[in-house]
Design a protein around this motif. Sequence first.
Motif, PDB file in Angstrom:
ATOM      1  N   UNK A 114       1.986 -32.122  33.271  1.00  0.00           N
ATOM      2  CA  UNK A 114       1.951 -33.314  33.439  1.00  0.00           C
ATOM      3  C   UNK A 114       3.491 -33.959  33.556  1.00  0.00           C
TER       4      UNK A 114
ATOM      5  N   UNK B 216      -2.688 -32.811  34.396  1.00  0.00           N
ATOM      6  CA  UNK B 216      -1.693 -33.887  33.925  1.00  0.00           C
ATOM      7  C   UNK B 216      -2.696 -35.005  33.437  1.00  0.00           C
ATOM      8  N   UNK B 217      -3.856 -35.415  33.578  1.00  0.00           N
ATOM      9  CA  UNK B 217      -4.671 -36.467  33.141  1.00  0.00           C
ATOM     10  C   UNK B 217      -4.799 -36.411  31.758  1.00  0.00           C
ATOM     11  N   UNK B 219      -3.622 -38.605  28.033  1.00  0.00           N
ATOM     12  CA  UNK B 219      -2.275 -39.063  27.146  1.00  0.00           C
ATOM     13  C   UNK B 219      -2.340 -38.843  25.865  1.00  0.00           C
ATOM     14  N   UNK B 348      -4.742 -43.420  37.255  1.00  0.00           N
ATOM     15  CA  UNK B 348      -3.725 -44.558  37.374  1.00  0.00           C
ATOM     16  C   UNK B 348      -2.627 -44.704  36.451  1.00  0.00           C
ATOM     17  N   UNK B 349      -3.185 -44.221  35.062  1.00  0.00           N
ATOM     18  CA  UNK B 349      -2.092 -44.340  33.869  1.00  0.00           C
ATOM     19  C   UNK B 349      -1.077 -43.145  34.341  1.00  0.00           C
ATOM     20  N   UNK B 350      -1.467 -42.066  34.629  1.00  0.00           N
ATOM     21  CA  UNK B 350      -0.705 -40.849  35.034  1.00  0.00           C
ATOM     22  C   UNK B 350       0.581 -41.340  36.150  1.00  0.00           C
ATOM     23  N   UNK B 351      -0.234 -41.886  37.404  1.00  0.00           N
ATOM     24  CA  UNK B 351       0.587 -42.363  38.196  1.00  0.00           C
ATOM     25  C   UNK B 351       1.753 -43.555  37.773  1.00  0.00           C
ATOM     26  N   UNK B 352       1.241 -44.252  36.956  1.00  0.00           N
ATOM     27  CA  UNK B 352       2.291 -45.135  36.206  1.00  0.00           C
ATOM     28  C   UNK B 352       3.296 -44.608  35.641  1.00  0.00           C
ATOM     29  N   UNK B 353       3.180 -43.587  34.849  1.00  0.00           N
ATOM     30  CA  UNK B 353       4.020 -42.736  34.036  1.00  0.00           C
ATOM     31  C   UNK B 353       5.175 -42.014  34.799  1.00  0.00           C
ATOM     32  N   UNK B 354       4.364 -41.279  35.862  1.00  0.00           N
ATOM     33  CA  UNK B 354       5.327 -40.258  36.522  1.00  0.00           C
ATOM     34  C   UNK B 354       5.460 -40.417  37.705  1.00  0.00           C
ATOM     35  N   UNK B 355       4.555 -41.332  38.468  1.00  0.00           N
ATOM     36  CA  UNK B 355       4.680 -41.511  39.966  1.00  0.00           C
ATOM     37  C   UNK B 355       4.312 -40.500  40.812  1.00  0.00           C
ATOM     38  N   UNK B 356       3.352 -40.839  41.934  1.00  0.00           N
ATOM     39  CA  UNK B 356       2.882 -39.891  42.876  1.00  0.00           C
ATOM     40  C   UNK B 356       2.202 -40.829  43.978  1.00  0.00           C
TER      41      UNK B 356
ATOM     42  N   UNK C 348       5.969 -49.848  35.931  1.00  0.00           N
ATOM     43  CA  UNK C 348       4.982 -48.975  35.822  1.00  0.00           C
ATOM     44  C   UNK C 348       3.564 -49.504  36.188  1.00  0.00           C
ATOM     45  N   UNK C 351       3.260 -49.371  39.716  1.00  0.00           N
ATOM     46  CA  UNK C 351       2.989 -48.057  40.245  1.00  0.00           C
ATOM     47  C   UNK C 351       1.855 -47.564  39.939  1.00  0.00           C
ATOM     48  N   UNK C 352       1.227 -47.844  38.900  1.00  0.00           N
ATOM     49  CA  UNK C 352      -0.144 -47.394  38.406  1.00  0.00           C
ATOM     50  C   UNK C 352      -1.203 -47.783  39.545  1.00  0.00           C
TER      51      UNK C 352
END
Lengths: 356, 356, 356, 356
Positions: A114, B216-217, B219, B348-356, C348, C351-352
Amino acid sequence: MAGNSFGQLFRVTTFGESHGIALGVVVDGCPPGLALSLRDLQRELDRRQPGQSRVTTSRQEPDQAELLSGVFEGKTLGTPIALLIRNRDAAPSAYDNLRRVFRPGHADLTYFLKYGLRDHRGGGRASGRETAARVAAGAIAKKLLAKFKVKVLAATVQAGKVRAEKFDPRVIEQNPMRCPDPQASAKMAALVERARKRGDSVGGVVEVRAQGVPAGLGEPVFDKLDADLAAALMGIGGVKGVEIGDGFSVASRLGSENADPILYRSGKFSTRDNRGGGILGGISTGEEIIVRLAVKPTSSIARKQKTVTQSGKATTIQIQGRHDPCLCPRIVPVAEAMVALVLADHLLRLRGQVGF
Amino acid sequence: MAGNSFGQLFRVTTFGESHGIALGVVVDGCPPGLALSLRDLQRELDRRQPGQSRVTTSRQEPDQAELLSGVFEGKTLGTPIALLIRNRDAAPSAYDNLRRVFRPGHADLTYFLKYGLRDHRGGGRASGRETAARVAAGAIAKKLLAKFKVKVLAATVQAGKVRAEKFDPRVIEQNPMRCPDPQASAKMAALVERARKRGDSVGGVVEVRAQGVPAGLGEPVFDKLDADLAAALMGIGGVKGVEIGDGFSVASRLGSENADPILYRSGKFSTRDNRGGGILGGISTGEEIIVRLAVKPTSSIARKQKTVTQSGKATTIQIQGRHDPCLCPRIVPVAEAMVALVLADHLLRLRGQVGF
Amino acid sequence: MAGNSFGQLFRVTTFGESHGIALGVVVDGCPPGLALSLRDLQRELDRRQPGQSRVTTSRQEPDQAELLSGVFEGKTLGTPIALLIRNRDAAPSAYDNLRRVFRPGHADLTYFLKYGLRDHRGGGRASGRETAARVAAGAIAKKLLAKFKVKVLAATVQAGKVRAEKFDPRVIEQNPMRCPDPQASAKMAALVERARKRGDSVGGVVEVRAQGVPAGLGEPVFDKLDADLAAALMGIGGVKGVEIGDGFSVASRLGSENADPILYRSGKFSTRDNRGGGILGGISTGEEIIVRLAVKPTSSIARKQKTVTQSGKATTIQIQGRHDPCLCPRIVPVAEAMVALVLADHLLRLRGQVGF
Amino acid sequence: MAGNSFGQLFRVTTFGESHGIALGVVVDGCPPGLALSLRDLQRELDRRQPGQSRVTTSRQEPDQAELLSGVFEGKTLGTPIALLIRNRDAAPSAYDNLRRVFRPGHADLTYFLKYGLRDHRGGGRASGRETAARVAAGAIAKKLLAKFKVKVLAATVQAGKVRAEKFDPRVIEQNPMRCPDPQASAKMAALVERARKRGDSVGGVVEVRAQGVPAGLGEPVFDKLDADLAAALMGIGGVKGVEIGDGFSVASRLGSENADPILYRSGKFSTRDNRGGGILGGISTGEEIIVRLAVKPTSSIARKQKTVTQSGKATTIQIQGRHDPCLCPRIVPVAEAMVALVLADHLLRLRGQVGF
């Protein structure tokens, strides 16, 4: 919302890695004027403490809370209550061998996947040690609930294949398994001790009961009381299942077998058998709340296990250190804390919407 | 937050009583540019629709969605998507006998206790009909997940004491029980039909699987993926238990039996047996997510049951109308929807925090 | 949600009373892998520190942060970052005279009315000292923003009736007023010094600018970027007004005077005059963000003021201690911190939803 | 949380594009048992309606609400209240010229930059028409507030350079400017009419007052009442500044000029001059709440303006249609609605934490 806060009106935010400087928790939204002392918190922290008996880990890890804010002259101010628990005897170098290897059954792998990096020392944020902060927060929730005559208690009702046949609250704290059935308790302890000697571990089931819960708690259709309890308990490390009331056993029943007439006695509505575990349609009925959680056997066993390194190379690992041969007795106060947090939060939410 | 919203970044708000004007849902936070049509939604709504076979209720209740906002020239705008489903054939007067009586096993009692008044017509907000809005929202989540190659499907794996012994996705939609095992499916259908004829009902277990879920999903420590899945599924009416991966069976195991080595194959980490159901420490591993939910037998059975009136007087009730003799087949699309909502949100939450 | 958290994905929770044990902050949701050291935080805390010059209070109040969690080997872990600032030189007994009296212009009265009790020592939770926690959190947000080339800086653009006529970033930290105009700075300092000598205080205006902010930040229709900035800044103690871009001056303009054509230069959209302060329709345009806040003159002045006791009896009070004769210079880093928190959070969130 | 919800316990979610199928709103968390009819809502919607006079747009846009859920036999159920307003006379093709061009001063540009696509018809989601949903929700909040004797009203206190010199609530709804000063009202109307004839527009200031607000509303340190009001009002389209109480004028005052002694009269605390606008330290004092918002002149003026196309090419645009020459009169009910939403939410939040 980031994932380290819990609750809406009675809102808890925790922090801290197992072998970092400290763990802690901020409780925001607690009603003002509630009598609160360190002693209230310490009592609960001591119950979660390791080293209480041979069925729990013998590590020395004295959890002493410090009250940083939110309490003035013995009473809550209504402002955030912050609690700090320093990691005193941390020996991070003992974990050097875990720096590049993932322990099976642990979150080492997934934290790495993660976040791209991790604190490898004793699980870091994923350590069970994190639950000390929950227990401290739960102690505050319990104080609040006590003002409303609500009481939460939990017990180990199954360890391996041994099940408790009765639920006597008075015996729970008198045996190391925290089992509510004196006979089963001895069998459980023997089973766990056998596993411990072989470097093995044992799974189990913890049951939480809450008495005096007023009717009306729970916010359909998504923040139902059972939904929030399920999240609260499933989110404890090692928990793989949650059931309410009659739980999974209803799956094999007929509707006629499962029927539960509604009664009215002494000015109070109830059901004949409380099959719903104190909840109907996601809202408390006023009856006893009953929830159970399935706890897996500790993954850290003293046996060589196959795994891989961070770069994907096959290897083996033998986990050092003394771990709980059965997690249940120490999950008991954690499960109580989580249920207390859910109830305190829903009590305030109900009061917000309907007033009392 | 009031209780009729779900999710953080992919956020769903539902409304509507069973026999009011309409049900509906607002989906806020959906990424822009996603192709979306009414047909996408209708397909899923049809799966939840009553009257699909004799194992489900035969009421006529055509759920036709109307798309009110958030989609322009076939694509999502990034603004809230609102969907409306009118209650066409509502016959509220059919429920006059429920105005002052509580049906056992239903939320009639608790809505009254919580709010002090209630819409007695068919359960009002507590009706299973409310899940149509969830299914519509879930259809949007599924479209988003499909872009990330994530697929969610569910099936009835137990009805009464009959269990599926295999999980063949291709047969699920080909039998009225939505059972993934053709042999078990026939037995289940027979069992349910027998119950139906006697005016009885049958419980069961639904299993949800999600494939292609990225690692990684989830929190930690409170919005773990398993915690959020547990809440999502426990909050469906009639669900009394949720388990992840090996679930309650871990309680009776030794740690050595439950051990699950970590592997690395074709550039991907995994576990040998996926005992954790695709989740370790509350974070997805990249393996298949597996969750099961225990469903109680329909409370509305065609038998006289004891209950009380709103003023506490003992009475009996015989519930009119045609109800699902087994809820599982129609909970299948609802459970898929809830899991899809959780996964879309965490993606979306993962993308917000780590970006992809 | 209780009121001591701010932000959604980049989420900050603060705690602590002015003369309690400690202040602190938990930052949850920070992306992992960000280089972060105590030095980064201390630099910003020092800017908020009292005693920097005669225009600020001369109290000794060394704010030294301790990093308790969330950072490992110099990098953020993605887990909550907790910071602690102990209240070293607290002299609570100095406040005994405030135990039953409300200071005019302060929150003493309203905390008492809201909570029914209060920590009377130096304002307790309502003290400006609470902003140290915001500044520490803002320092982390600034580090994150720096990775996206976003820079936030603020300055005192008005004190009393003296206004800055230019905005030269290089001079801000070189004069005690933190004024961006060297000429005005001297006049402001003289004005404030005169007031200080008379035991009086001076109001002012602080302007915050953010450069490099990507287009697209802000979530209509309720979490617009300007709405969130307004809340962030209005919530700082002593702030009575917030305006964006041309602000209140637009009220007296005609549409033809206020028109601001859209341009496209070097691959980038912009407006001719940036009248909107970098925001249109609640979403950032990619231009410089410009916000101003009106700061009231310090309420704690060395003059006898009329007030009442907790029981409603008329009395007078003369506030002891040395207070900032003008709050603006020390609000500068606080305003920067709040704007940085808003921008980091919205970055963030964007980005999400859309990915980048 | 996605950006189309507002409030915590009294929680509003809106949806809809200006020329899509419909606008709407879901109000979740409203206390049960509140008498509510379509008439309550329609009265407020009519006040926001265009075409009320020559100072507002003359477009025909009859906003008729439909009540879809949450109300049963004239009373709120405690479940979500959904309201729908269909876009009847939408003429989307009238906007074809805006498909690839950005109107200056509008959100066309930023929606495109944020989402990568947009509904170009009349601003889509960014249209002022969206506020109809807010007004409908606000009407419900007002009904709730009325039970607590709280009353919210707003007025146009400035248009261009003309200012109201008095605040007489009785005259507000009797003049098209909604000005509380009969003399100023005539001058304002003349000014606006002159601008309208020239195809120009006029800015202004709206003031909102709330009477009967109990002391104790507001949740420091981030959800202070003034912070939430600032967000609520700054988030209305066209608003560029918000001030509370004496607002920006405090910036040029001395502390001795700004001092505001606390009094105690008839069992109630208050301040001599209510300089804080009913709020101290972010918490209501029990006095009248006073907030002002700066409104820019309508950007849509009937003059040729320079702009660019979506691909960055310079062009000119002359905006068609009839637009409000001054937004203030129609912002008045919107501003009231937003303030009512904030107060209703904080009332429930206070009740949740402290009980009453």
